[in-house]
Scaffold this motif. Structure first.
Motif, PDB file in Angstrom:
ATOM      1  N   ALA A   1     -12.519 -28.032  17.479  1.00 44.68           N
ATOM      2  CA  ALA A   1     -13.412 -27.181  18.266  1.00 44.68           C
ATOM      3  C   ALA A   1     -14.304 -28.063  19.130  1.00 44.68           C
ATOM      4  CB  ALA A   1     -14.263 -26.296  17.359  1.00 44.68           C
ATOM      5  N   THR A   2     -14.792 -27.468  20.227  1.00 45.69           N
ATOM      6  CA  THR A   2     -15.630 -28.205  21.172  1.00 45.69           C
ATOM      7  C   THR A   2     -16.827 -27.352  21.566  1.00 45.69           C
ATOM      8  OG1 THR A   2     -13.716 -29.379  22.072  1.00 45.69           O
ATOM      9  CG2 THR A   2     -15.680 -29.301  23.450  1.00 45.69           C
ATOM     10  N   ALA A   3     -18.007 -27.975  21.560  1.00 47.53           N
ATOM     11  CA  ALA A   3     -19.222 -27.348  22.084  1.00 47.53           C
ATOM     12  C   ALA A   3     -19.536 -28.023  23.408  1.00 47.53           C
ATOM     13  CB  ALA A   3     -20.380 -27.528  21.106  1.00 47.53           C
ATOM     14  N   ILE A   4     -19.739 -27.235  24.450  1.00 49.68           N
ATOM     15  CA  ILE A   4     -20.041 -27.790  25.768  1.00 49.68           C
ATOM     16  C   ILE A   4     -21.364 -27.225  26.265  1.00 49.68           C
ATOM     17  CG2 ILE A   4     -18.546 -26.085  26.895  1.00 49.68           C
ATOM     18  CD1 ILE A   4     -18.015 -28.220  29.066  1.00 49.68           C
ATOM     19  N   ASP A   5     -22.249 -28.127  26.683  1.00 47.35           N
ATOM     20  CA  ASP A   5     -23.576 -27.744  27.155  1.00 47.35           C
ATOM     21  C   ASP A   5     -23.450 -27.035  28.495  1.00 47.35           C
ATOM     22  OD1 ASP A   5     -26.249 -27.512  27.762  1.00 47.35           O
ATOM     23  OD2 ASP A   5     -26.569 -29.647  28.089  1.00 47.35           O
TER      24      ASP A   5
END
Length: 171
Positions: free
Chosen positions: A80-84
């Motif tokens: 999973a990836t969190a992107i600002d």
């Protein structure tokens, strides 16, 4: 000790965080094990305007194609990836997330400072229709309590206020 771009035997999953700058995406990939044991697996930059399709395609390809070698011999993908989404390229980031959230498990995040904000501080819909109403299946923005997250990370690293002050005074 372990080599970057590899996963030690205790590592169970790989997560990515992406920061959006005016001329690049910066990413850090972490591996996590039991008891929140963690390792920096990879870090890098994808240069180009995050508002351009070409730069977003490079990020998409990185997230979709990159694999890390686990000590067991298995290749492991980013889970999973969190992107600002905050900054000057908010709409481009939202478009990227809406296009890839299901296939690549990408989430839009926004930091919120404040003394009592939980690390996982909540979620809101940020897609609206022409009437200004939240779209039922619209994009979700996840809020991150940045002060509490920083406190937790500093505690895990053994960083004290004295340590921070010592570095602040360093020439």
């Amino acid at each position: 000790p372990f080599q970057l771009r590899t996963m030690p035997s205790n590592c169970l999953l790989v997560l990515c965080g992406v920061d959006t700058q005016d001329n690049r995406f910066e990413y850090v990939v972490w591996g996590y094990g039991r008891g929140l044991e963690s390792w920096t697996i990879d870090a890098g930059k994808i240069y180009g305007d995050p508002g351009s399709q070409d730069t977003r395609d490079k990020l998409r390809d990185f997230l979709a194609e990159t694999r890390y070698l686990h000590e067991s011999g298995q290749d492991v993908a980013i889970m999973a990836t969190a992107i600002d989404e905050q900054g000057h390229r908010t709409q481009a980031v939202r478009q990227f997330v809406s296009e890839h959230e299901r296939r690549l498990n990408v989430f839009a995040v926004a930091g919120q400072s404040g003394r009592e904000k939980a690390i996982k501080h909540g979620v809101t819909r940020v897609d609206v229709d022409w009437r200004g109403r939240a779209r039922k299946q619209g994009l979700m923005r996840w809020y991150v309590g940045t002060n509490m997250a920083a406190d937790l990370f500093h505690a895990r690293l053994g960083v004290t206020e004295d340590t921070v002050c010592q570095y602040a005074r360093a020439p």
